[in-house]
Design an enzyme around this catalytic site. Structure first.
Site, PDB file in Angstrom:
ATOM      1  N   ARG A   1       0.852  -8.981   7.580  1.00 15.76           N
ATOM      2  CA  ARG A   1       1.852  -8.403   8.494  1.00 15.76           C
ATOM      3  C   ARG A   1       1.249  -7.844   9.785  1.00 15.76           C
ATOM      4  NH1 ARG A   1       4.294 -10.493   4.911  1.00 15.76           N
ATOM      5  NH2 ARG A   1       6.157  -9.730   3.870  1.00 15.76           N
TER       6      ARG A   1
ATOM      7  N   LYS B   1      -2.365   7.784   2.475  1.00 17.97           N
ATOM      8  CA  LYS B   1      -2.625   6.356   2.670  1.00 17.97           C
ATOM      9  C   LYS B   1      -3.699   6.123   3.726  1.00 17.97           C
ATOM     10  CE  LYS B   1       2.347   6.113   2.079  1.00 17.97           C
ATOM     11  NZ  LYS B   1       3.621   5.790   2.750  1.00 17.97           N
TER      12      LYS B   1
ATOM     13  N   PRO C   1       0.770  -1.228   0.000  1.00 17.15           N
ATOM     14  CA  PRO C   1       0.000   0.000   0.000  1.00 17.15           C
ATOM     15  C   PRO C   1       0.810   1.292   0.000  1.00 17.15           C
ATOM     16  CG  PRO C   1      -0.350  -1.295   2.008  1.00 17.15           C
ATOM     17  CD  PRO C   1       0.859  -1.796   1.317  1.00 17.15           C
ATOM     18  N   GLU C   2       0.681   2.035  -1.062  1.00 14.42           N
ATOM     19  CA  GLU C   2       1.030   3.442  -1.063  1.00 14.42           C
ATOM     20  C   GLU C   2      -0.222   4.147  -1.568  1.00 14.42           C
ATOM     21  OE1 GLU C   2       4.868   4.524  -2.597  1.00 14.42           O
ATOM     22  OE2 GLU C   2       5.702   2.563  -2.123  1.00 14.42           O
TER      23      GLU C   2
ATOM     24  N   ARG D   1      15.187   4.172   4.737  1.00 11.10           N
ATOM     25  CA  ARG D   1      14.684   3.138   3.836  1.00 11.10           C
ATOM     26  C   ARG D   1      15.719   2.811   2.775  1.00 11.10           C
ATOM     27  NH1 ARG D   1       9.781   1.833   6.081  1.00 11.10           N
ATOM     28  NH2 ARG D   1       9.454   0.715   4.138  1.00 11.10           N
TER      29      ARG D   1
END
Length: 249
Positions: free
Chosen positions: A111, A58, A2-3, A239
């Site tokens: 997750r 988001k 998801p972005e 990141r």
DNA sequence: AGCATTGTTTCACA
DNA sequence: TTGTGAAACAATGC
């Protein structure tokens, strides 16, 4: 996955579930539904209907009818919204709503970093990356000493850009991810804004951020679609970041 | 086995 | 006080 593009797709899925009566809610996952106690979200939603589905960056939220509460949803690192599908194995449906007539809506998330919460607070969330204009973008993004990559990932600055969309955007704009955000020229900020719009639009149209021209080559043996060179990587803004050292000086 | 991961929040430090 | 960076969170896949 998801972005912003995936969140927009999820919002469209939720629209398929509007105006149905809610008859049951599974909010037993105390981590995904924190800080609510089990049964709290259920008590607030049963008997109501979802009326509108919204998104900023988001972050998703759904209005309910009457004086009912808003339901906030976030897909986390791996979540998706499933409408009228059979329950997933291994309890991967972390939160779900059952409608009169047998349909359901589920937050499916291996997750477990997704989130479901009543009356979500978005006061710290910046304007949506797909909506913001060139002027607002330049004012908010073009400041600070942090690398531009980190600035793009800050949801309080502009909402919706994740790790892959940031790399795709910087590649399209021809900008090195480590460049200090406040040092960029107005021309560079304009180019960055245009790149963000085109990367976002393409990702929504093609079905996800992983379809990006550069994102698809974002790996050790990949090839820059523009110059044919080899992408390189480093940790920037916390990141793993990939860029083309030739096209993004 | 060990490490990385398309996200967010919190905490430490300059 | 403000801004930045790292760690924690959970669970899976390579």
């Amino acid at each position: 996955m998801p972005e912003l593009p995936e969140a927009e797709r999820a919002r469209q899925q939720i629209e398929r579930a509007l105006e149905r009566e809610i008859v049951a809610v599974d909010d037993r996952d105390g981590y995904v539904c924190r800080p609510h106690a089990p049964g709290e979200i259920e008590a607030a939603l049963v008997g109501r209907r979802f009326t509108r589905a919204h998104r900023r960056g988001k972050f998703l939220w759904v209005e309910t009818d009457g004086d009912g509460p808003e339901l906030g949803l976030h897909l986390g690192m791996a979540g998706s919204i499933r409408i009228d599908e059979e329950p997933a194995p291994n309890a991967w449906d972390r939160f779900s709503v059952e409608f009169a007539g047998g349909g359901r809506m589920a937050l499916r998330d291996k997750r477990r970093l997704g989130r479901a919460v009543l009356e979500p607070d978005f006061s710290h969330v910046g304007p949506d990356a797909a909506e913001i204009g060139a002027k607002g973008f330049a004012e908010r993004v073009g400041r600070g000493t942090a690398p531009i990559k980190a600035r793009l990932l800050d949801q309080g600055v502009v909402a919706g850009i994740g790790n892959l969309l940031a790399d795709e955007t910087l590649w399209r704009a021809g900008l090195h991810p480590r460049r200090p955000a406040g040092d960029m020229s107005v021309e560079q900020l304009r180019a960055l804004h245009r790149a963000l719009r085109s990367a976002t639009r393409d990702a929504i149209r093609l079905g996800g951020v992983h379809t990006g021209d550069f994102v698809a080559e974002r790996r050790r043996d990949g090839t820059c679609p523009r110059c044919g060179g080899a992408p390189t990587s480093a940790r920037i803004g916390g990141r793993t970041t990939w860029w083309c050292p030739n096209c993004q000086p």
